[in-house]
Write a protein that holds these residues in place. Structure first.
Motif: not given
Length: 820
Positions: A368-380
């Protein structure tokens, strides 16, 4: 033969501080007697209680802050006076059946006579068994009165003294009766209450429900205002509370369908995003379907990303909408947040048995950090079921893995603090114990953080209660006693607390995690989930019902993750590149404050350290996290610093800020992501700290810190201890908590408050940020970090003053100096 070890051996408590100097015993004793005479005079002037109701004597004995209240309790009870309460401000509430203070005067006789003579030495003893009298604050000693019996919520309805009571209005209230130590006396108290209510001869006045326990005695009553006014003068009554009125209809929410709400719009492309690493997501839920960017199974045992148990969907709903209850009440669900879901839990809510946790977490982050998502916040919102530090003083493998991944991928991981089961009680005895020991039971060792909540670099989120109002009830039980364990903005009854490894500040933040309720009929009370006090989110079975309700810090973490995602998105736009996760963490810390109800509850017994253990830096102000205010501008810097160097940052100080009315505040927050190693006694390979200096030039500061480094080497070599900082006294702003308290934390926040500051300190203060190698390998030469400085004052031009001097939230002047 080896010495036997007693595992329960504890240090003896420190002796109490000596009482204030009261002068001669005769003089102080006469002052106390005079106050007793005044109290008895007030008793004689009181209206008589209803017939068949016995009058009692209840009075407040305030003690100085350093007094040992148990000594006074023993002294009074030895004189036949019951102690029914020890207040948070160290005052004792004394209860006596008879309306006279003869026994108290007998105690005074013993005090005034002074120490007896030691038959062996012929000298008087140094003290008497009555010397606790000297801790009494005489001028505040008084009878318990109607103002004491009116709680704040009831006062809002009837006035501080009951002057606004409507005599003909019906009031439903909860009455706490003084519990004098036995069930028999508690029953007698309820009899007195019933007799007092019956004396009104109004058929509408009645007792709806009672609870008689080993420690508390409660009643819910429905009475006219005239009767309520008389009960406010009834001696057996300790306090009367107006219950929170239920306003949320669960049954109506259960009947809600997709047709009850307008279509949910799609979030903007490249807007804020959160990835929920959990049990999957119900992709067919109509209220969230448009916000789901992608859902993927990270498991090796199944390819479906669908949520089978509901936990991930509840967490995801909160990550997208924040307050689902607020959206429901507004009648509209819309959010700019795109939700990603990484399923790491199987149908039994367990991790994959075939793969290491670090590999599962790594794959979720990589996807989820790679394209196309580019997400940087992860909830655990994941964790173990026991207090990690109770059995180990070393970091867990799981937590260490998350620290490594957070640093490697420059992502912000948000973790729930975990829940314990000490807040549940399914028998009257257990329920009473919870109600009477909250929040003290939170400080038991078994309520410590679970793994991986002890991780150093991710954010850990604890829980506070948002509501204490029950759901709308119908039928015979609607007037039963139903009390929230916590009041709004107090610690959630199920939350776990810190500190973290090496006493790091953990959890850093708190958010809404639900509440529990003391409820049931008559003596069959229990403490359990009450849906009106729980957190509302989305159901994983939307064809049956759209909404679900639950409690726990799992529900708190996504609220922080949502704010973090919005801050990250804003910074990405401002900077034109990916910000450091350190900067996002630092800004969140700068915007957090501990709610006053939590402070007021915890501070009397546990002080500031207790507040930090439970609440960390507090609850995040979303508006401030996303935008500086006119009276509260924030400046920031992100970058890297060479190991064993320091950086100097200029902080503009304006006359308008310094001379503004009232209290001024400067808040500094620092975040960094050092290498970690669980096999080291000191978990962090690098430490950072800061100081705020005034009245010194840059050259003076630079020279002082260069000299400090040389002194530290020599001093440390001789003593093994670190010396104090380069500047002491008025030149060093007294930021609190201190650098010593924050030393093991990768997210540090402290403030300095002042009323006046001399102009001679200049129009610039300087923030010195130091970076010290502990055990980090020599190949590790640069440490990423971010720092923020917030100025706060009652000055509406403050934002523009800062903006005109430096570009707001841009790079502060950075002047790094090597300490070679």
């Amino acid at each position: 033969m080896a010495e036997a070890v007693n595992p329960d051996r504890r240090k003896r408590p420190a002796p109490p501080a000596p009482p204030p100097d009261r002068g001669s015993r005769a003089h102080f004793g006469s002052e106390v007697r005079q106050r007793l005479d005044e109290m008895e005079g007030q008793l004689n002037r009181r209206p008589a209680p209803p017939s068949a109701v016995q009058p009692h004597l209840v009075f407040r004995v305030p003690l100085v802050k350093s007094a040992p209240p148990l000594q006074m309790k023993e002294l009074l009870e030895g004189a036949g006076i019951s102690v029914v309460s020890i207040e948070a401000d160290n005052a004792i509430i004394a209860f006596r059946d008879e309306l006279d203070l003869t026994s108290f005067r007998e105690v005074l006789d013993g005090y005034e006579q002074g120490p007896a003579t030691n038959p062996k030495t012929g000298q008087p003893y140094k003290s008497t068994g009555f010397d606790a009298i000297e801790y009494i604050q005489i001028e505040q000693m008084r009878l318990w009165n109607r103002e004491d019996r009116i709680t704040k919520r009831l006062a809002d309805a009837i006035g501080l003294s009951g002057e606004a009571i409507d005599s003909d209005k019906c009031y439903v209230v909860d009455v706490e009766l003084w519990h004098r130590g036995s069930v028999e006396l508690a029953r007698a108290a309820t009899v007195e209450l019933k007799l007092a209510i019956q004396s009104s001869n109004d058929p509408n006045d009645r007792v709806c429900d009672t609870f008689i326990g080993q420690l508390i005695c409660l009643a819910r009553i429905s009475v006219k205002g005239a009767t309520l006014s008389r009960l406010l003068d009834l001696d057996i009554v300790g306090e009367i509370e107006l219950p929170t009125q239920p306003s949320f209809d669960i049954q109506q929410a259960r009947r809600a369908t997709e047709r009850d709400f307008p279509a949910t719009p799609r979030p903007p492309v490249d807007g804020p995003s959160v990835c929920v690493v959990d049990s999957g997501i119900a992709t067919n839920h109509p209220l969230i379907a448009n916000n789901i960017g992608h859902a993927e199974s990270i498991l090796t045992t199944t390819e479906t990303a669908t949520d089978q148990n509901g936990h991930g969907t509840m967490v995801g709903g909160l990550a997208v909408f924040g307050s689902v209850l607020g959206c429901y009440e507004d009648g509209s669900f819309a959010s700019p947040v795109t939700l990603y879901s990484a399923r790491v839990l199987n149908d039994e809510n367990r991790f994959d048995d075939e793969e290491l946790i670090i590999h599962q977490m790594r794959r979720a982050i990589e996807v989820f950090t790679r394209d196309p998502y580019r997400c940087r916040v992860f909830n655990m919102s994941l964790g173990g079921d026991s207090a990690w530090k109770q059995n180990s003083d070393r970091q867990s493998i799981w937590a260490e893995c998350l620290d490594i991944l957070a640093r490697e991928f420059n992502v912000l991981l948000v973790i729930s603090a975990g829940n314990h089961d000490l807040g549940f009680g399914f028998s009257p005895e257990e329920a009473e114990a919870i109600l009477t020991t909250y929040p003290e039971y939170l400080f038991r060792d078994e309520c410590g953080l679970t793994e991986p909540a002890t991780a150093a670099i991710p954010i850990t989120v604890g829980g506070i209660a948002e509501h204490d109002a029950p759901e709308v009830l119908r039928g015979a039980g609607k007037n039963d006693i139903n009390l929230g364990i916590a009041r709004p903005h107090q610690p959630a009854p199920l939350t776990r607390i810190g500190l973290g490894i090496n006493d790091a500040i953990k959890p850093e933040f708190v958010a809404s995690a639900g509440n529990l309720s003391f409820r049931g009929f008559a003596g069959s009370k229990q403490v359990d989930v009450e849906r009106g006090m729980s957190v509302m989110s989305l159901s994983n079975e939307p064809t049956k019902q759209l909404f679900a309700f639950d409690n726990g810090t799992s529900m708190a973490a996504p609220l922080v993750a949502r704010t973090a995602a919005a801050v990250w998105h804003k910074l990405r736009d401002e900077l034109g590149e990916e910000p450091q996760a350190n900067l996002v963490r630092s800004i969140l810390a700068a915007s957090a404050t501990v709610p006053m109800p939590a402070q007021d509850l915890i501070a009397p017994r546990h002080g500031k350290e207790g507040i930090r253990k439970v609440c960390g830096y507090g609850k995040i102000d979303d508006d401030f996290a996303l935008q500086s205010g006119d009276r509260r501008p924030t400046m920031y810097y992100q970058g890297a610093i060479p190991i064993d160097t320091f950086a100097i940052f200029e902080v503009p100080i304006f006359d308008e800020f310094r001379d503004a009315n009232g209290k001024k505040r400067i808040t500094v927050s620092l975040a960094f992501d050092p290498p970690v190693r669980r096999r080291r006694a000191e978990y962090l390979g690098v430490r950072m700290q800061y100081a705020l200096i005034r009245g010194k030039s840059v050259d003076e500061i630079e020279n002082a810190y260069r000299a400090l480094e040389e002194q530290e080497r020599a001093y440390y070599g001789r003593t093994g201890e670190k010396p104090q900082g380069a500047f002491q006294g008025s030149a060093k702003c007294n930021l609190q908590p201190s650098s010593k308290v924050l030393a093991s934390s990768t997210l540090q926040r402290s403030s300095w408050e002042f009323m006046k500051s001399k102009a001679e300190y200049g129009d610039s203060y300087y923030l010195i940020v130091r970076c010290d190698r502990r055990w980090a390998p020599e190949s590790f030469i640069m440490q990423n970090f971010a720092v923020t400085v917030t100025l706060e004052a009652d000055e509406p031009r403050l934002f523009n003053l800062v903006r005109n001097r430096i570009r707001l939230r841009d790079r502060l002047r950075d002047r790094q100096r090597s300490r070679s």
